[in-house]
Design an enzyme around this catalytic site. Structure first.
Site, short mmCIF file in Angstrom:
data_model
loop_
_atom_site.label_atom_id
_atom_site.label_comp_id
_atom_site.label_asym_id
_atom_site.label_seq_id
_atom_site.Cartn_x
_atom_site.Cartn_y
_atom_site.Cartn_z
N HIS A 171 72.13 69.72 104.92
CA HIS A 171 72.36 68.35 104.63
C HIS A 171 73.64 68.24 103.71
CE1 HIS A 171 69.60 64.58 104.03
NE2 HIS A 171 70.80 64.34 104.07
N ARG A 229 68.67 61.24 109.79
CA ARG A 229 67.32 61.80 108.98
C ARG A 229 66.80 62.72 109.95
NH1 ARG A 229 69.54 60.47 105.03
NH2 ARG A 229 68.95 59.60 103.10
#
Length: 308
Positions: free
Chosen positions: A271, A223
């Site tokens: 992502h 993350r």
């Protein structure tokens, strides 16, 4: 006993088709068309409603459509409602493919060759044996474990670090904060697959990067908020880091003026390392619904104390 899907509408339509084929007895609805709120027992979401139990008073399970649950505000989901993160083959296969590609890009000097190409330089660099390039993965959940098992096949020396003790065949396992420095010192390519928790937020900073060997590289697929991005830039420009491959940033996307976009030894992807595949995800969810009905533990059920 309605199952409500609240995420990407396109994928939701695929889920609806698969539910109709595989579980026609379970009423399936797509947000915002929830039907009778009192009939909603199961919710699959990237982000649930602000107050899910107020919206759906008989809610029993919230499924994350992704591998993480850090986007959930667990304080708004009462303890009696189970929260389940997604563990399905599509997510695992995608992550293994991405990380393997990233490691091989670094190992085969493709950053350096890309710079040579820009300068129209034809120069062979001395190859390095995989057995001399040490891989280290932060986080030994399902994704981290599977990534290491695949990278072992290339003859890389592999190690993993986790908060809880693990034992993996052919992989050095380090546990707890007291072993982190030793783990970092033996790692030439560091891969972060940690969940986002208060303990991991900002963990990847100047002090951590300084403990890696000179010439190490970094692959970030956990993350974005785990990485201090200015410290990462400093480590690339004047510290131990040779290169970095980032699939996650903070924020997402980065501002157009952010220096990471144009750094010659950084590769950024939006992502996409690992995404849920509707066909395999629905199979996993249906199996978990069966487990829930039969009083069996669901796969991916989170521990609220740990936050994952």
């Amino acid at each position: 006993m309605t199952f409500l899907y609240k995420a990407d509408p396109g994928r939701g339509r695929q889920w609806a088709r698969l539910f109709a084929e595989k579980a026609p007895d379970i009423p399936f609805r797509l947000w915002p068309d929830a039907g009778d709120p009192s009939s909603v027992r199961y919710l699959a979401a990237w982000q649930p409603p602000d107050d899910p139990v107020r919206a759906f008073p008989n809610l029993e399970v919230v499924f994350s459509v992704g591998a993480g649950i850090d986007q959930f505000d667990l304080s708004r989901v009462p303890e009696h409602v189970a929260v389940v993160r997604m563990i399905e083959p599509g997510i695992i296969e995608g992550m293994v493919e991405y990380v393997t590609q990233a490691v091989l890009t670094i190992h085969r000097d493709l950053f350096d060759y890309a710079l040579q190409q820009q300068q129209r330089v034809w120069h062979e660099r001395p190859p390095r044996a995989a057995a001399t390039r040490r891989i280290g993965v932060l986080g030994l959940g399902m994704l981290g474990t599977t990534v290491l098992e695949r990278l072992r096949l290339f003859n890389f020396p592999c190690a993993g670090w986790s908060r809880s003790p693990r034992a993996l065949d052919g992989i050095e396992c380090y546990v707890g904060s007291e072993t982190l420095d030793t783990f970092l010192a033996r790692t030439d390519i560091l891969i972060s697959l940690l969940p986002l928790t208060p303990e991991t937020r900002g963990l990847l900073d100047r002090q951590l990067f300084a403990k890696l060997p000179q010439g190490a590289s970094f692959v970030s697929v956990g993350r974005g908020p785990q990485v201090n991005q200015q410290d990462l830039l400093d480590a690339l420009d004047s510290g131990p880091l040779h290169s970095a491959i980032l699939d996650v940033t903070d924020p997402e996307p980065l501002p157009a003026s952010h220096p990471l976009w144009t750094h010659p030894r950084v590769r950024i992807t939006p992502h996409i390392a690992s995404t849920t595949r509707p066909d395999t995800a629905v199979d996993v969810v249906l199996d978990n619904l069966r487990r829930h009905r039969e009083g069996l533990p669901m796969l991916g059920l989170i521990d609220r104390k740990l936050g994952y």
